[in-house]
Write an enzyme that holds these catalytic residues in place. Structure first.
Site, PDB file in Angstrom:
ATOM      1  CD  GLU A 135      -3.179  -0.992   2.465  1.00  0.00           C
ATOM      2  OE1 GLU A 135      -3.926  -2.296   2.391  1.00  0.00           O
ATOM      3  OE2 GLU A 135      -2.647   0.104   3.102  1.00  0.00           O
ATOM      4  CD  GLU A 136       4.771   2.416   4.319  1.00  0.00           C
ATOM      5  OE1 GLU A 136       4.886   1.937   4.882  1.00  0.00           O
ATOM      6  OE2 GLU A 136       5.921   2.507   3.641  1.00  0.00           O
ATOM      7  NE  ARG A 137       7.731  -0.766  -0.997  1.00  0.00           N
ATOM      8  CZ  ARG A 137       8.930  -1.839   0.054  1.00  0.00           C
ATOM      9  NH1 ARG A 137       8.158  -2.689  -0.549  1.00  0.00           N
ATOM     10  NH2 ARG A 137       9.531  -1.235   0.596  1.00  0.00           N
ATOM     11  CB  ALA A 157       5.585   6.052  -2.644  1.00  0.00           C
TER      12      ALA A 157
END
Lengths: 434, 254
Positions: free
Chosen positions: A292-294, A297
């Site tokens: 999810e973080e990637r 971003a």
């Protein structure tokens, strides 16, 4: 007073006329020939029915967030960049009130319980903020410091830390990286030694976004002596406990409006119940949220890349060299076309991975590829575009130079390029066999 | 007293868009161009929702006249707190020629049908800048009007309105039912919060045709030509005040 406020609003409207000429507003690509011949204007909206992952609600969300950014954030960006920090409590409260900090968080704690595609829509729209620092700070608050807590934390912990973070009342930060350990998370040295009902924490964290303003930290520490992937835990650490020292605010080449701190822990005592989920599973919990973080971003940066291309087109259209606009030289408009093509490819990968993810698939490989490409394309794009701005590109007065500085981080933070390559190779089964 | 407020919301080209005149000079380019709610209509919605939050009115109904896409504008009003919407379907040539007179006939008809106590409109739309619909609606209904409102206070069955006029501020007291038009400083519209955007999905939007309301849409106006404003000419620098006066006399300006 009312007249002054009114005058400010009218001024805002006129300022926005120029500001928004350059801002793109969604991932829409359907340019009619009338629009494409214009210098710059907000992109025409894609019909909700035709979009791969977005519905009318997603577009309504983006519009509402866009208004908020235009009124409460963008007018102050230049000032915050110059000051090297931004008022996190104030900005997060505004976002929290409007519901944008808990999009995919549980409803019981003030979130909206929506799927990740809504988070991606938010991330995309945050890309219209005219710097990289603020979206990064917001991303930490909404999608880096809180996912593990939301999924695995106890009810008590969620009430104390998750709910106020979603509401924007408490500022969160993430304590994972250390001076000696960034990509190699398993080699962090910070210890949390159990003494009765408490953990005693010693060590330090580095690269802590929001660190100078945070009320609590989602801290990854070694809680036992076992194997390095099984001996770590995530702990909700209030930042005002005795022994927590925010040593310094780090001076960086970019992301100036985001305060990044180095933090030390000098025998900090925290109750054992502050551990998120199970002791020893901290490393696993942290890894779970990386997809999810990637993707977050990437969503953020594609919008910004669109804006930079549009602003470069605008600039080079009016700047003349050898009797004609810089833009008319084939090397320039061809190169911009190449870059735009690459941005579209990345956007497609983003939507594909998101669509698969919300259906329950593991998209680690695609998310890593998107992050890798995002970081590298941002560097290439900012470098090429800056060149076309000439001397002006080298000044602090233009958006492209800020983007050049801010975007360099993407190949390093939240998983360096090399780590992404390692993950992709693992999935391709090309790593040396034991 | 129904306690019902009707708010008109118009879908217009977004204020930040650079307007382009169509090559045939019959109008401006609207295809594929970003549209949003008229800013003064946003202020009108905000005022209506505020009245409901203060429990001075019971229901806020958002109305828009236009093609299918007008429903998006109504949804924004719902996300800001309106209770339900009415979409008056007008499309094609009827939509091209739709003006304040027809809209005010529609608003008047709806006000009667819905037993509205107050109608709040934006003072003008940013596309045609007519500043007529509120006034015409009030005239058709024979209701009092409080236009260019920068402050609205409900006082029993009367409304105190502070109006922005050329000379300053004018305070009037009018009876209800009444028509109000919102000026810039009346309030600052709220952001449609995410929870409200999601809730707005469930709110109802009724579909109505102008014929159902007994309104004839035929326009009595014909647009002959639409042109860009003239290009700004370069200025001239002069050395002395005498030069300046001389040049002004030459060009016939003085």
């Amino acid at each position: 007073m009312a007249l002054h406020e009114g005058a400010l609003r009218v001024k805002m409207l006129f300022c926005c006329r120029t500001l928004h000429k350059f801002a793109s507003f969604s991932g829409a690509r359907s340019l009619s020939k009338h629009v494409s011949s214009q210098s710059v204007s907000p992109k025409p909206p894609e019909v909700a029915d035709d979009h791969l992952i977005y519905t009318q609600e997603h577009f309504a969300l983006k519009e509402a967030l866009r208004k908020l950014i235009d009124q409460e954030i963008n007018p102050y960006v230049d000032q915050w960049e110059a000051e090297g920090t931004f008022p996190a409590h104030k900005v997060f409260k505004i976002l929290g009130n409007a519901g944008f900090l808990g999009v995919n968080k549980p409803v019981e704690y003030g979130g909206l319980g929506l799927d990740f595609s809504y988070s991606v829509a938010v991330a995309e729209e945050l890309g219209s903020i005219r710097c990289g620092g603020i979206p990064m700070a917001i991303g930490v608050q909404s999608d880096m410091a809180t996912p593990a807590l939301a999924r695995f934390g106890s009810d008590e912990l969620k009430k104390e830390f998750l709910r106020p973070s979603i509401m924007g009342d408490k500022v969160a930060c993430l304590g994972v990286s250390e001076v000696g350990a960034g990509s190699d998370v398993s080699s962090i040295k910070t210890k949390a030694v159990r003494k009765g009902d408490e953990y005693v924490i010693s060590g330090g964290k580095m690269w802590t976004t929001n660190g100078t303003q945070a009320d609590w930290m989602c801290l990854l520490a070694n809680t036992s002596d076992g194997p390095p992937h099984k001996n770590k835990s995530l702990i909700c650490l209030p930042m005002n406990l005795p022994g927590v020292h925010v040593a310094r605010k780090i001076n960086k080449i970019g992301m100036w409006s985001s305060d990044t701190a180095e933090v030390f822990f000098d025998d900090v005592r925290v109750p054992c119940k502050n551990v998120i989920g199970q002791e020893g599973l901290g490393f696993t919990y942290q890894m779970l949220q990386f997809q999810e973080e990637r993707l977050w971003a990437v969503a953020n940066i594609v919008t910004t890349m669109d804006s930079i291309i549009q602003e470069t087109i605008s600039y080079t259209r009016q700047r003349k060299v050898f009797q004609q606009p810089v833009l008319y030289h084939q090397a320039v408009h061809f190169r911009l076309a190449e870059l735009q093509t690459e941005v579209e490819l990345l956007r497609s990968l983003l939507y594909r991975a998101t669509a698969m993810y919300i259906k329950g698939n593991d998209v680690t490989k695609l998310a890593s590829m998107a992050k890798l490409k995002g970081g590298r394309l941002a560097r290439e794009l900012s470098d090429s575009c800056l060149q076309y701005w000439g001397g002006m590109g080298f000044t602090s007065d233009v958006p492209v130079s800020r983007f050049y500085r801010d975007s360099r981080l993407m190949s390093i933070g939240a998983g360096a390029d090399e780590v992404m390559l390692g993950i992709i190779c693992k999935y391709m089964d090309t790593l040396p066999r034991k | 007293m129904s306690g019902r407020v009707l708010v008109g919301v118009k879908r217009v080209i977004d204020y930040a868009v650079k307007i382009r005149v169509k090559p045939d000079n019959t109008g401006v380019v609207t295809d594929g161009v970003k549209h949003s709610m008229n800013p003064f209509c946003e202020i009108a919605v905000e005022e209506a929702v505020k009245l409901k939050e203060k429990k001075l009115v019971k229901e806020v109904v958002a109305v828009s006249c236009g093609p299918q896409q007008s429903q998006e504008t109504i949804r924004t009003a719902l996300a800001m707190g309106a209770d339900r919407g009415i979409h008056v379907e007008v499309s094609g040539n009827d939509y091209e020629t739709l003006g304040p007179l027809q809209v005010s006939k529609i608003m008047a008809a709806l006000a009667k049908k819905e037993d509205a106590q107050i109608i709040i409109l934006g003072k003008q739309a940013i596309d045609d800048d007519c500043n007529q619909t509120g006034q015409m609606t009030a005239a058709l209904l024979d209701w009092p009007q409080g236009t260019f409102a920068s402050e609205v206070t409900l006082d029993g069955d009367k409304i105190k309105v502070v109006r922005e006029i050329d000379g300053g501020l004018e305070t009037i007291k009018i009876n209800t039912p009444a028509v109000l038009t919102a000026d810039l400083r009346l309030n600052t519209p709220r952001y449609a919060t995410l929870p409200n955007i999601m809730k707005a999905k469930k709110k109802k939007i009724a579909n109505v045709k102008p014929a159902d309301l007994g309104v004839n849409l035929t326009s009595k106006l014909e647009v002959l030509r639409v042109e860009d404003p003239p290009q700004r000419q370069a200025g001239m620098k002069v050395e002395t005040v005498e030069d300046l006066v001389g040049k002004l006399k030459e060009s016939g300006k003085v």
